[in-house]
Design an enzyme around this catalytic site. Structure first.
Site, PDB file in Angstrom:
ATOM      1  N   HIS A   1       0.816  -1.210   0.000  1.00  0.00           N
ATOM      2  CA  HIS A   1       0.000   0.000   0.000  1.00  0.00           C
ATOM      3  C   HIS A   1       0.849   1.260   0.000  1.00  0.00           C
ATOM      4  O   HIS A   1       0.396   2.337   0.390  1.00  0.00           O
ATOM      5  CB  HIS A   1      -0.989  -0.024   1.170  1.00  0.00           C
ATOM      6  CG  HIS A   1      -2.205  -0.835   0.819  1.00  0.00           C
ATOM      7  ND1 HIS A   1      -2.102  -2.112   0.349  1.00  0.00           N
ATOM      8  CD2 HIS A   1      -3.518  -0.539   0.826  1.00  0.00           C
ATOM      9  CE1 HIS A   1      -3.315  -2.571   0.087  1.00  0.00           C
ATOM     10  NE2 HIS A   1      -4.194  -1.634   0.370  1.00  0.00           N
TER      11      HIS A   1
ATOM     12  N   GLU B   1      -9.698  13.584  15.345  1.00  0.00           N
ATOM     13  CA  GLU B   1      -9.198  13.875  14.002  1.00  0.00           C
ATOM     14  C   GLU B   1      -9.970  15.071  13.446  1.00  0.00           C
ATOM     15  O   GLU B   1     -10.654  15.775  14.185  1.00  0.00           O
ATOM     16  CB  GLU B   1      -9.347  12.652  13.071  1.00  0.00           C
ATOM     17  CG  GLU B   1      -8.328  11.563  13.316  1.00  0.00           C
ATOM     18  CD  GLU B   1      -8.089  10.677  12.099  1.00  0.00           C
ATOM     19  OE1 GLU B   1      -8.625  10.963  11.011  1.00  0.00           O
ATOM     20  OE2 GLU B   1      -7.358   9.664  12.253  1.00  0.00           O
TER      21      GLU B   1
ATOM     22  N   ASP C   1      -5.845   4.780  10.100  1.00  0.00           N
ATOM     23  CA  ASP C   1      -7.274   4.892   9.767  1.00  0.00           C
ATOM     24  C   ASP C   1      -7.770   3.651   9.030  1.00  0.00           C
ATOM     25  O   ASP C   1      -8.967   3.376   9.015  1.00  0.00           O
ATOM     26  CB  ASP C   1      -7.512   6.110   8.855  1.00  0.00           C
ATOM     27  CG  ASP C   1      -7.289   7.403   9.596  1.00  0.00           C
ATOM     28  OD1 ASP C   1      -7.215   7.373  10.833  1.00  0.00           O
ATOM     29  OD2 ASP C   1      -7.171   8.449   8.924  1.00  0.00           O
TER      30      ASP C   1
HETATM   31  P1  FAD Z   1       4.287  -1.742   1.997  1.00  0.00           P
HETATM   32  O1  FAD Z   1       3.736  -0.709   1.090  1.00  0.00           O
HETATM   33  O2  FAD Z   1       4.287  -3.118   1.511  1.00  0.00           O
HETATM   34  O3  FAD Z   1       5.747  -1.320   2.487  1.00  0.00           O
HETATM   35  C1  FAD Z   1       6.051  -0.003   2.896  1.00  0.00           C
HETATM   36  C2  FAD Z   1       7.560   0.167   3.123  1.00  0.00           C
HETATM   37  O4  FAD Z   1       7.934  -0.587   4.262  1.00  0.00           O
HETATM   38  C3  FAD Z   1       8.424  -0.350   1.987  1.00  0.00           C
HETATM   39  O5  FAD Z   1       9.598   0.405   1.919  1.00  0.00           O
HETATM   40  C4  FAD Z   1       8.728  -1.766   2.402  1.00  0.00           C
HETATM   41  O6  FAD Z   1       9.924  -2.246   1.819  1.00  0.00           O
HETATM   42  C5  FAD Z   1       8.844  -1.609   3.907  1.00  0.00           C
HETATM   43  N1  FAD Z   1       8.426  -2.806   4.619  1.00  0.00           N
HETATM   44  C6  FAD Z   1       7.294  -3.512   4.486  1.00  0.00           C
HETATM   45  N2  FAD Z   1       7.277  -4.527   5.356  1.00  0.00           N
HETATM   46  C7  FAD Z   1       8.425  -4.455   6.050  1.00  0.00           C
HETATM   47  C8  FAD Z   1       9.017  -5.226   7.081  1.00  0.00           C
HETATM   48  N3  FAD Z   1       8.410  -6.293   7.580  1.00  0.00           N
HETATM   49  N4  FAD Z   1      10.227  -4.869   7.547  1.00  0.00           N
HETATM   50  C9  FAD Z   1      10.864  -3.783   7.066  1.00  0.00           C
HETATM   51  N5  FAD Z   1      10.365  -3.037   6.078  1.00  0.00           N
HETATM   52  C10 FAD Z   1       9.166  -3.359   5.585  1.00  0.00           C
HETATM   53  N6  FAD Z   1      -0.556   5.517   7.365  1.00  0.00           N
HETATM   54  C11 FAD Z   1      -0.723   6.062   8.582  1.00  0.00           C
HETATM   55  O7  FAD Z   1       0.237   6.260   9.306  1.00  0.00           O
HETATM   56  N7  FAD Z   1      -1.968   6.397   9.042  1.00  0.00           N
HETATM   57  C12 FAD Z   1      -3.090   6.153   8.318  1.00  0.00           C
HETATM   58  O8  FAD Z   1      -4.180   6.446   8.764  1.00  0.00           O
HETATM   59  C13 FAD Z   1      -2.956   5.561   7.037  1.00  0.00           C
HETATM   60  N8  FAD Z   1      -4.016   5.276   6.284  1.00  0.00           N
HETATM   61  C14 FAD Z   1      -3.858   4.674   5.069  1.00  0.00           C
HETATM   62  C15 FAD Z   1      -4.981   4.367   4.314  1.00  0.00           C
HETATM   63  C16 FAD Z   1      -4.844   3.745   3.091  1.00  0.00           C
HETATM   64  C17 FAD Z   1      -6.068   3.414   2.288  1.00  0.00           C
HETATM   65  C18 FAD Z   1      -3.556   3.450   2.595  1.00  0.00           C
HETATM   66  C19 FAD Z   1      -3.384   2.813   1.265  1.00  0.00           C
HETATM   67  C20 FAD Z   1      -2.432   3.771   3.324  1.00  0.00           C
HETATM   68  C21 FAD Z   1      -2.568   4.390   4.573  1.00  0.00           C
HETATM   69  N9  FAD Z   1      -1.470   4.721   5.356  1.00  0.00           N
HETATM   70  C22 FAD Z   1      -1.635   5.273   6.587  1.00  0.00           C
HETATM   71  C23 FAD Z   1      -0.097   4.565   4.840  1.00  0.00           C
HETATM   72  C24 FAD Z   1       0.487   3.236   5.246  1.00  0.00           C
HETATM   73  O9  FAD Z   1       0.825   3.234   6.615  1.00  0.00           O
HETATM   74  C25 FAD Z   1       1.776   2.962   4.470  1.00  0.00           C
HETATM   75  O10 FAD Z   1       1.528   3.083   3.104  1.00  0.00           O
HETATM   76  C26 FAD Z   1       2.317   1.585   4.777  1.00  0.00           C
HETATM   77  O11 FAD Z   1       3.622   1.513   4.317  1.00  0.00           O
HETATM   78  C27 FAD Z   1       1.515   0.549   4.077  1.00  0.00           C
HETATM   79  O12 FAD Z   1       1.740  -0.700   4.658  1.00  0.00           O
HETATM   80  P2  FAD Z   1       2.006  -1.975   3.766  1.00  0.00           P
HETATM   81  O13 FAD Z   1       1.915  -3.100   4.701  1.00  0.00           O
HETATM   82  O14 FAD Z   1       1.145  -2.024   2.570  1.00  0.00           O
HETATM   83  O15 FAD Z   1       3.522  -1.664   3.398  1.00  0.00           O
END
Ligand code: FAD
Length: 548
Positions: free
Chosen positions: A127, A299, A188
């Site tokens: 994400h 918020e 969120d």
């Molecule tokens: P990924 O996109 O898969 O990874 C993100 C980064 O972290 C990459 O650099 C990846 O290499 C690294 N990574 C992933 N897993 C690990 C691991 N196990 N160890 C080390 N590095 C790792 N963020 C907020 O803070 N508050 C919010 O309210 C919020 N709302 C959101 C709502 C939506 C609909 C979306 C799409 C995103 C939101 N986000 C929010 C952002 C979200 O926290 C980040 O985009 C987060 O990185 C997504 O998590 P993911 O598991 O998909 O990570």
């Protein structure tokens, strides 16, 4: 963006046709010999370069003894993310069954040394917004395959849950609620992985009280860029622990986390109210986050309303005073919606109304715009998923998301709002715009995340969606242009703003982002990932390019 497709296994297994050696006796023109010699030299140089760059990469990866597996064919799905703007094709996807699988793979790449191009990106739920979990011609680790440890909830005075970093927060919520418990600090949206949000911060309406998610972790297990598996906490390997939290995946892959829990409430009073004056709105928000006895979630968001249409900010909420509410006219003004929630248990149904009234009484919202709702705790926390389902059904989820998240010092938020809502985003927005303050005292300054230098700062999130075929104000180009105007303004007005989920493509911009913390960040990188193998999609460091 151009998508480059390299299929290395095919390239290396293709048979090379042998050149026929000419008979020694046959007469050769002198210049033919020179050309042939030159061609041979050229070919051998190319072969040498190829073998230097790609020396046995796939075949050596194929020899790894793993419980899970590496897939070299189905790699396209990890070359995209929620942002829908970057597509970087990896060489392979690792589907690990165990922590050891990840450690073996990283150690192998570490032992290949600086001449191999291979990098490794952990992918949580993908994400990210700008390819942060992608690895061009590298190995992407599908963290959701990692099932160990089995999630385990521990009760007692200081309850916690041990989870795999690939677990989604929604599943942690479901499991801990079976024990009457829940994590304290959220995002969120809950369909994100633990590793993904802990690599950033994890901010939501509980952060003013509990800090971000990275302030609510007791212990981690991490695999460094050398393939070492290390347990860390605030008391053990503390530098690695703090490096990894908010560390953008640069220092290690988190494989396990111990998350702090609290008793889970049964229900939530969820309340929205409007303001037309920004100063009054922020004054009330700041009053609430600074009070001892206050709401559990605070918020807010902006409603840009020049088109005369009031957004659906009150759908599924009931007006406290329906008659008054029906008279409310927005008159196309930009409005600010304060959103708060109070948790309660079923035994408190009588007292909670009084409690909410008491908390609302000092606030200065437009009195006819108080809207209430009562939902279960899980429905409250998982609220964005409802929108996801709706958007998916209309094909509007998998569109480009040029989001911009900023952390703004309290003293500058008025100047920011004046320019952004007065000049840049006057007529419309292409998605929700969140705005709420948090207390810096709840953030641990030993972690890697960068925040503004004031006791209170605001999260301002422009959560835009672009219409793929559009060339108008809802097009990707236009939204990116508006984002750039906002960033340029922040810079020229010296607002001390920091990007959250930061995205830069040049190291000098990263240096400016980290400011005085840059040296520490580089030191940590050289300690835990000296070959710069991890999380290349963040574009902070490049493999085989020396630190500067
Ligand atoms: P990924 O996109 O898969 O990874 C993100 C980064 O972290 C990459 O650099 C990846 O290499 C690294 N990574 C992933 N897993 C690990 C691991 N196990 N160890 C080390 N590095 C790792 N963020 C907020 O803070 N508050 C919010 O309210 C919020 N709302 C959101 C709502 C939506 C609909 C979306 C799409 C995103 C939101 N986000 C929010 C952002 C979200 O926290 C980040 O985009 C987060 O990185 C997504 O998590 P993911 O598991 O998909 O990570």
């Amino acid at each position: 963006m151009e998508v480059k497709v390299f299929h290395l296994p095919l390239l290396l297994t293709r048979p090379v046709r042998k050149m026929r050696k000419p008979a020694a006796s046959s007469p050769q023109p002198k210049n033919f010999l020179v050309i042939r010699g030159f061609l041979l030299l050229l070919l051998s140089c190319i072969a040498a370069k190829l073998s230097l760059c790609f020396s046995n990469i796939p075949s050596s990866l194929l020899t790894l003894s793993l419980d899970g597996h590496l897939n070299f064919d189905e790699v396209q799905h990890v070359a995209k993310d929620f942002g829908n703007q970057y597509q970087l094709l990896p060489l392979a996807v690792l589907h690990p069954k165990t922590v050891t699988d990840i450690a073996i793979t990283i150690k192998h790449i570490w032992q290949m040394g600086p001449h191999s191009e291979l990098t490794v990106a952990a992918r949580g739920h993908g994400h990210s917004l700008q390819g942060q979990a992608q690895a061009y011609r590298g190995v992407v680790v599908n963290m959701k395959c990692l099932q160990s440890p089995i999630m385990q909830v521990h009760g007692g005075k200081f309850p916690y849950v041990d989870v795999s970093a690939g677990d989604l927060w929604i599943n942690i919520l479901r499991e801990s609620m079976r024990h009457g418990l829940a994590p304290k600090s959220w995002t969120d949206y809950l369909h994100l992985t633990v590793g993904g949000t802990l690599s950033n911060a994890g901010i939501s309406g509980q952060a003013f009280r509990h800090g971000p998610q990275i302030s609510n972790v007791h212990q981690l297990e991490v695999i460094t860029g050398k393939g070492e598996v290390v347990k860390c906490s605030a008391n053990q390997n503390e530098d690695l622990f703090h490096s990894v939290l908010g560390g953008l995946g640069q220092f290690g892959i988190i494989t396990q986390a111990r998350i702090s829990l609290e008793p889970a409430p049964d229900k939530v009073k969820w309340i929205r109210m409007l303001y037309s004056d920004f100063d009054t709105f922020t004054r009330d928000q700041e009053h609430l986050i600074s009070s001892e006895n206050t709401f559990d979630y605070i918020e807010g968001f902006v409603i840009i309303n020049r088109t005369g249409l009031l957004n659906n900010w009150r759908s599924s909420f009931s007006p406290q005073d329906p008659l008054q509410a029906s008279h409310f006219k927005s008159d196309g003004r930009t409005l600010f919606c304060l959103e708060v929630a109070k948790y309660f248990n079923l035994g408190q149904t009588d007292t909670i109304i009084e409690e909410v009234e008491r908390l609302l009484s000092p606030l200065n919202y437009i009195s006819s715009t108080l809207f209430l709702s009562e939902v279960s705790y899980i429905d409250f926390l998982d609220r964005v998923h409802v929108s996801e389902v709706k958007l998916r059904s209309k094909g509007l989820w998998e569109v480009p998301h040029p989001w911009l998240n900023l952390l703004i010092p309290r003293s500058k938020v008025h100047r920011f709002a004046e320019e952004v809502f007065g000049n840049i985003l006057k007529d419309t927005s292409n998605g929700p715009i969140l705005i709420y303050p948090v207390n810096k005292s709840k953030w641990d300054n030993r972690t890697s995340v960068v925040i503004p230098e004031e006791d209170i700062f605001y999260l301002m999130a422009f959560l835009s969606s672009a219409v793929p075929s559009s060339t108008g104000p809802d097009s990707l180009d236009h939204i990116l242009y508006q984002n750039k105007r906002i960033l340029d303004f922040c810079e020229s007005a010296h607002l001390g703003v920091k990007q959250y989920l930061p995205h830069y493509t040049r190291q000098e911009d990263w240096k400016a982002h980290f400011g005085p913390h840059w040296e520490a960040f580089v030191r940590r990188k050289s300690a835990y990932d000296p070959l710069r193998i991890l999380a290349p999609g963040q574009r902070i460091f490049q493999k085989a390019v020396p630190f500067s």
